[in-house]
Design a protein around this motif. Sequence first.
Motif, PDB file in Angstrom:
ATOM      1  N   ALA A 239       0.800  -1.227   0.000  1.00 23.14           N
ATOM      2  CA  ALA A 239       0.000   0.000   0.000  1.00 23.14           C
ATOM      3  C   ALA A 239       0.833   1.277   0.000  1.00 23.14           C
ATOM      4  O   ALA A 239       0.293   2.359  -0.260  1.00 23.14           O
ATOM      5  N   ALA A 240       2.114   1.164   0.271  1.00 25.93           N
ATOM      6  CA  ALA A 240       2.952   2.362   0.367  1.00 25.93           C
ATOM      7  C   ALA A 240       2.974   3.127  -0.958  1.00 25.93           C
ATOM      8  O   ALA A 240       3.229   2.531  -2.014  1.00 25.93           O
ATOM      9  N   PRO A 241       2.698   4.437  -0.941  1.00 29.57           N
ATOM     10  CA  PRO A 241       2.742   5.245  -2.175  1.00 29.57           C
ATOM     11  C   PRO A 241       4.117   5.206  -2.836  1.00 29.57           C
ATOM     12  O   PRO A 241       4.229   5.296  -4.065  1.00 29.57           O
ATOM     13  N   SER A 242       5.162   5.089  -2.030  1.00 27.48           N
ATOM     14  CA  SER A 242       6.521   4.995  -2.562  1.00 27.48           C
ATOM     15  C   SER A 242       7.354   4.169  -1.597  1.00 27.48           C
ATOM     16  O   SER A 242       6.927   3.890  -0.472  1.00 27.48           O
ATOM     17  N   HIS A 243       8.527   3.781  -2.074  1.00 26.87           N
ATOM     18  CA  HIS A 243       9.392   2.965  -1.230  1.00 26.87           C
ATOM     19  C   HIS A 243      10.779   3.582  -1.146  1.00 26.87           C
ATOM     20  O   HIS A 243      11.255   4.198  -2.115  1.00 26.87           O
TER      21      HIS A 243
END
Length: 526
Positions: free
Chosen positions: A217-221
């Motif tokens: 679910a993270a928008p970015s990593h």
Amino acid sequence: MTDVSSIEKGGRVDTKTVPDVVDDEAELARMGYKQELKRDLTLLQASRQTSVYRSRSSAYSIRALTGGLSKNTGGPVVMTWGFVVVAFFTMLVGLAMGEVCSAHPTSGGPYFWAAMLSEPQNAAFASWVTGWFNLLGQVAVTAGIGYGCANFISTLATFKTDFVPEPRTTIGVYAGVLVAQALINTFGVHLLKYINNISIWWHAVGTTAVVVAILAAAPSHQSAHFVFQKFIDNTGVDGVGWSERASPAYVVVVGILMAQYTLTGFDGSAHMTEETRNAAMSGSIGIVMAIGVSAILGWFLILGLLFSIQDLDKTINSPTGQPVAQIFLDTVGEKGAIVLMVIVIGAMFFCGTFSLTSNSRMMYAFARDGGIPGHKFFHKVSRGTKSPIRTVWLACTLSFILALPSLGSSVAFSAVTSIATIGLYISYAIPIALRVVYRKRFVRGPFHLGPFSYPVAVIACVWIAFISIAFILPQANPVDSQTLNYTIVAVGIVLAYCMGFWALSARKWFTGPIKQIDGEVDKDDE
């Protein structure tokens, strides 16, 4: 019943002729104790139980990452690789302990081992010091887990509400957590092995669910460079950190301490040996599994959380007070964060419940040998449940008292709970060191390391000496009354109590482990 005389040699089990399943009651009798606790755990159950509740895997790894981010002692690179280094050396400590546990499988654990491995004239003193460090370390562990659980509950209560946690409300929640865990250990003893099975799945599935959810679910990593190489030194209160004032190596040393805090308490398996079948093997295997499970699940979880950080500064200075909670909010939103927080809180609650179980067994054994005030009262076992109910509530009460400094100072409470690590590891080091010094007299049990036994024990002692020194080093610069590492004070209090009580009184009446019954062979006769 196995004929013990046919499998004993020199007062210990002869590993060349011992059968796969040892007559545990006879082995316990040989060490001088009656079978008072209910022995109904199998090797697999005991090992799995220890792996879950005493390694604290997911729950304590979250706390380690929270502390690591909050203190900024090295940043992601230290949290990632420091955990690996600490896990490696801790495994060596566990292997060395496993050998000693196999030779002396009783609920007393380290303090009993210290007495058996010492010279007879020094046995009582070695047992006394080891026992008190182990007891207070275990109380601090129970306090640390329970208070961490209460903190996360308080943080969860702020979601979608205007609730603002205060020390007095958190201590109230903490009291409720402790009482609930004590009630389970009082009235639900027969259910503990089933609760253990639930806990196993909760940890395994829950840890996987948390990592998968936040990564998906993270928008970015964050980049691999950030997770595996990013070094951060915010140890300077005035902007000048220890890497500038001293050396980056200093920051690394103090930074790995949170990982070491995670990997404590694996002696719990030893304290459960009088309730386990084939104790000479199951206790040792449980110790090793506790460390292994914690290392694997803990590193997996730390990597998942680090890769999922969205804004490092916002995470570190989260308005929730919990960097991990902020990661949940930034990745899965408030509703999803509530679910993940419940998973973490559940893991901590299970850990605390079984930490209290192990703590009470150690206190029961120490009371049985006359090592604590009121020992005649506290060493009694409930006839109905065959468990030490009185020491359950003693452990609960002491753990609550230990958290009271949090009402006035979070720094003071942090110093008090540091004894959980340094206290326990000192109690581990004493019997391992005695095993090294008197190695020619040591007769191993069925679990042993063969030719690696001696070098592993030596390395284990050196590592414990290193972390014991590292734990008292100041973490913030400059050092003043607000940034001083009060761990040295906590350790000093324990030492003063042990030595003072011993000199003034205990040396006159404490004789070390007491034989309830006469075994067929005394180990001192070997």
